[in-house]
Write a protein that holds these residues in place. Structure first.
Motif, PDB file in Angstrom:
ATOM      1  N   THR A  19      28.991 -11.918 -26.852  1.00 33.66           N
ATOM      2  CA  THR A  19      30.061 -13.159 -26.269  1.00 33.66           C
ATOM      3  C   THR A  19      28.894 -14.396 -26.322  1.00 33.66           C
ATOM      4  OG1 THR A  19      31.263 -11.881 -24.886  1.00 33.66           O
ATOM      5  CG2 THR A  19      31.130 -14.095 -24.346  1.00 33.66           C
ATOM      6  N   TYR A  20      29.477 -15.541 -27.007  1.00 29.22           N
ATOM      7  CA  TYR A  20      28.628 -16.621 -27.177  1.00 29.22           C
ATOM      8  C   TYR A  20      29.593 -17.742 -26.363  1.00 29.22           C
ATOM      9  CZ  TYR A  20      26.959 -14.066 -31.249  1.00 29.22           C
ATOM     10  OH  TYR A  20      26.228 -13.364 -31.887  1.00 29.22           O
ATOM     11  N   VAL A  22      30.007 -21.653 -25.593  1.00 25.89           N
ATOM     12  CA  VAL A  22      29.407 -22.609 -26.574  1.00 25.89           C
ATOM     13  C   VAL A  22      29.924 -23.965 -25.793  1.00 25.89           C
ATOM     14  CG1 VAL A  22      29.749 -23.721 -28.819  1.00 25.89           C
ATOM     15  CG2 VAL A  22      29.880 -21.103 -28.720  1.00 25.89           C
ATOM     16  N   VAL A  44      28.228 -21.745 -34.879  1.00 29.16           N
ATOM     17  CA  VAL A  44      27.520 -20.660 -34.015  1.00 29.16           C
ATOM     18  C   VAL A  44      27.050 -19.427 -35.199  1.00 29.16           C
ATOM     19  CG1 VAL A  44      27.672 -18.917 -32.427  1.00 29.16           C
ATOM     20  CG2 VAL A  44      28.867 -21.083 -31.923  1.00 29.16           C
ATOM     21  N   HIS A  51      33.116 -10.520 -32.288  1.00 27.60           N
ATOM     22  CA  HIS A  51      32.628 -11.293 -31.262  1.00 27.60           C
ATOM     23  C   HIS A  51      33.595 -12.057 -30.507  1.00 27.60           C
ATOM     24  CE1 HIS A  51      28.791 -10.344 -33.350  1.00 27.60           C
ATOM     25  NE2 HIS A  51      29.488 -10.804 -34.211  1.00 27.60           N
ATOM     26  N   LEU A  53      33.918 -15.986 -28.724  1.00 31.99           N
ATOM     27  CA  LEU A  53      33.374 -17.505 -28.730  1.00 31.99           C
ATOM     28  C   LEU A  53      34.274 -17.927 -27.595  1.00 31.99           C
ATOM     29  CD1 LEU A  53      33.539 -18.446 -32.307  1.00 31.99           C
ATOM     30  CD2 LEU A  53      31.688 -17.113 -31.149  1.00 31.99           C
TER      31      LEU A  53
END
Length: 542
Positions: A19-20, A22, A44, A51, A53
């Protein structure tokens, strides 16, 4: 079996889901008439695999139906928009905001230091006052020495100490006043620093969280582009400049006024202006044929009373299109690589929310012009300077509610500017010509055939228009006048002008006449119009 397991273990496997979170901000905005589309674009670096975002800082008012997401470098799976019960987010101030906060802290520390120095000066003043009080106490004591010499020494000591204490008190007060002279500047510095921070940070608004599920086939950069509508608008404004001389021309200096009330600041965004109106009508109107009937007068009278009460209700309930007598004519929409015209600014721009309109200078277009005078004697006392030109550019000139009018560099007034298609002609006024004086006079008006029943069915009128050029320049003048017209066969109208009009029914407007004249310096021109109007007896002219 063990060999197969080892072989499978040696194969590259997709990475586990990451998990990003941002942070994002507007990077590009397209502004329409009454509407804007804001785009946030972020990149990213991810490993191969599936994944998520997460964008935790989108405006809360975003609607899922109007949200548009594009992903490059990975396959977009699902999108989830969440507007309530969001997890707390860490502060993520920009460098400009951090600098503004540091400036506030610096200004507040300076004010605090000033107050400390004032307090130091006050302590010195308090010590001096305590010493004076002590000295006054000594002077009132009863057990003072009786010897004159001793009393003299005590008196001398009290005098010296009192002088020193009062000098110290005065010096401390002066020091406090001197220190306080900087207080106003420091308070202003704090206010300015807070104002600077407020311009960079709009009031905290509720946020929305957007989660994107993406699948990357290999490690690399994933770019996500998120677009959503916002409350903003723009309108053109012009400086219309007439240059006279051997080569007369009209120059249109174009600018755009941009208003944004999106609830977020646009910092260093790529701005595009579009002439389209996405919030306008996108479907053609419906037509409802009208049913006509005829009947004799007696039958119509009988039906009249019975239907009178219901007609209003029927008309109100009928579709609105049935009540429109004349349908509006749509304005022409030129095409430049698609519907409408777009203007992309070459440099990025910063516009704060709810700020005054941002003015963006665009370009200037110049057109050869024919300069002449237009005279309307029945309404005006002077003629007006006009310029006629052709839009030789490859784009339409948009309508503007505000245009500043210049003649040879001097501002003479403001007006509106009508839209002009590419290749179309336009005429712009540039103010009165004081050297061209106009008068309008009714020389004779009478009604005849008056009998015992006081009826009249003839009207005769003679009008004189006079143009006088008191200047030293010869002017080409278009003189405009109107005469009555009729759509009834029994209403007969005859008009005769001397000299005869150059054009009649100008621009398909019945009864509008035009004379094209050349009026030399110190010359006078008269135009006489005779009108004869006749209608049937027993009727009234209106």
């Amino acid at each position: 079996m063990r060999f197969i397991s080892l072989a499978l273990a040696a194969l590259p496997l997709p990475a586990l889901a990451d998990t990003y979170s941002v942070s994002s901000a507007p990077t590009a905005v397209t502004v329409y008439n009454g509407y804007a589309m804001v785009t946030r674009e972020v990149s990213v670096d991810v490993s191969a695999g599936t994944h998520e975002l997460v964008f935790p800082d989108l405006p809360k008012w975003i609607e899922a139906a109007s949200l548009r997401v594009n992903v490059a470098g990975a396959q977009l799976g699902s999108t989830r928009l969440r507007t309530d019960s969001l997890p707390p987010q860490p502060d993520a101030d920009s460098p400009a905001v951090i600098a503004a906060k540091e400036q506030i802290e610096k200004a507040e520390l300076a004010l605090r230091d000033l107050e400390d120095r004032v307090e130091d000066a006050s302590l010195t003043a308090q010590a001096a006052e305590s010493r004076l009080a002590f000295l006054r106490g000594i002077a009132t004591q009863k057990d003072l020495p009786a010897a004159p010499e001793d009393l003299a020494n005590i008196a001398q000591m009290i005098e010296a100490q009192t002088l020193a204490a009062r000098q110290a008190l005065l010096a401390s007060k002066r020091a406090a006043r001197s220190i306080n002279e900087d207080r106003e500047d420091l308070v202003k510095a704090i206010k300015d620093a807070h104002a600077a921070l407020a311009s960079l940070t709009p009031p905290a608004e509720p946020k929305a969280l957007l989660a994107l599920s993406v699948a990357a086939s290999e490690a690399g950069s994933v770019t996500a582009s998120i677009s959503y509508p916002a409350n903003a608008s723009w309108e053109p404004t012009y400086d219309v400049v007439l240059t006279r001389g051997d080569a007369e021309s009209v120059t249109l200096r174009r600018a755009a006024l941009i208003y944004q009330r999106s609830g977020e600041n646009w910092n260093d965004v790529t701005l595009t202006l579009s002439t389209l109106a996405p919030t306008g009508q996108v479907l053609p109107s419906e037509l409802y044929p009208t049913l006509l009937q005829f009947s004799d007068k007696q039958s119509l009278q009988k039906l009249g009373n019975a239907r009178r009460g219901s007609i209003s209700a029927e008309m109100a309930a009928a579709p609105a299109a049935m009540m429109d007598m004349v349908e509006p004519t749509p304005l022409p929409t030129p095409n430049f690589d698609g519907p409408g015209v777009t203007y992309t600014l070459p440099n990025t721009l910063t516009i704060a929310q709810n700020a005054e309109a941002a003015r963006i200078e665009m370009d200037a277009l110049s057109f050869d012009a024919r300069v002449f005078a237009r005279a309307v004697p029945v309404r005006d006392q002077t003629a007006f300077m006009m310029a006629e030109a052709t839009n030789t550019s490859q784009e339409p000139l948009l309508a503007a509610s505000i245009a500043q009018i210049f003649v040879d560099g001097s501002l003479i007034g403001r007006s509106s500017f009508a839209s002009v298609p590419a290749g179309g002609e336009f005429v712009q006024s540039f103010g009165p010509i004081e050297d061209l004086r106009l008068t309008h006079a009714i020389l004779d008006q009478s009604e005849g055939d008056r009998g015992l029943i006081k009826r009249s069915n003839i009207q005769v009128q003679q009008v004189r228009m006079t143009l006088e050029n008191i200047g030293s320049k010869t002017w080409d003048v278009e003189v405009m006048a109107s005469v009555p017209y009729s759509e009834q066969e029994d209403l007969v109208i005859k008009s005769e002008a001397k000299p005869a009009a150059t054009l009649k029914d100008v621009d398909d407007r019945r009864g509008l006449m035009q004379w094209d004249l050349s009026l030399a310096a110190n010359a006078t021109q008269e135009i006489i119009i005779d009108q004869d109007i006749r209608w049937p007896d027993g009727n009234v002219l209106h």
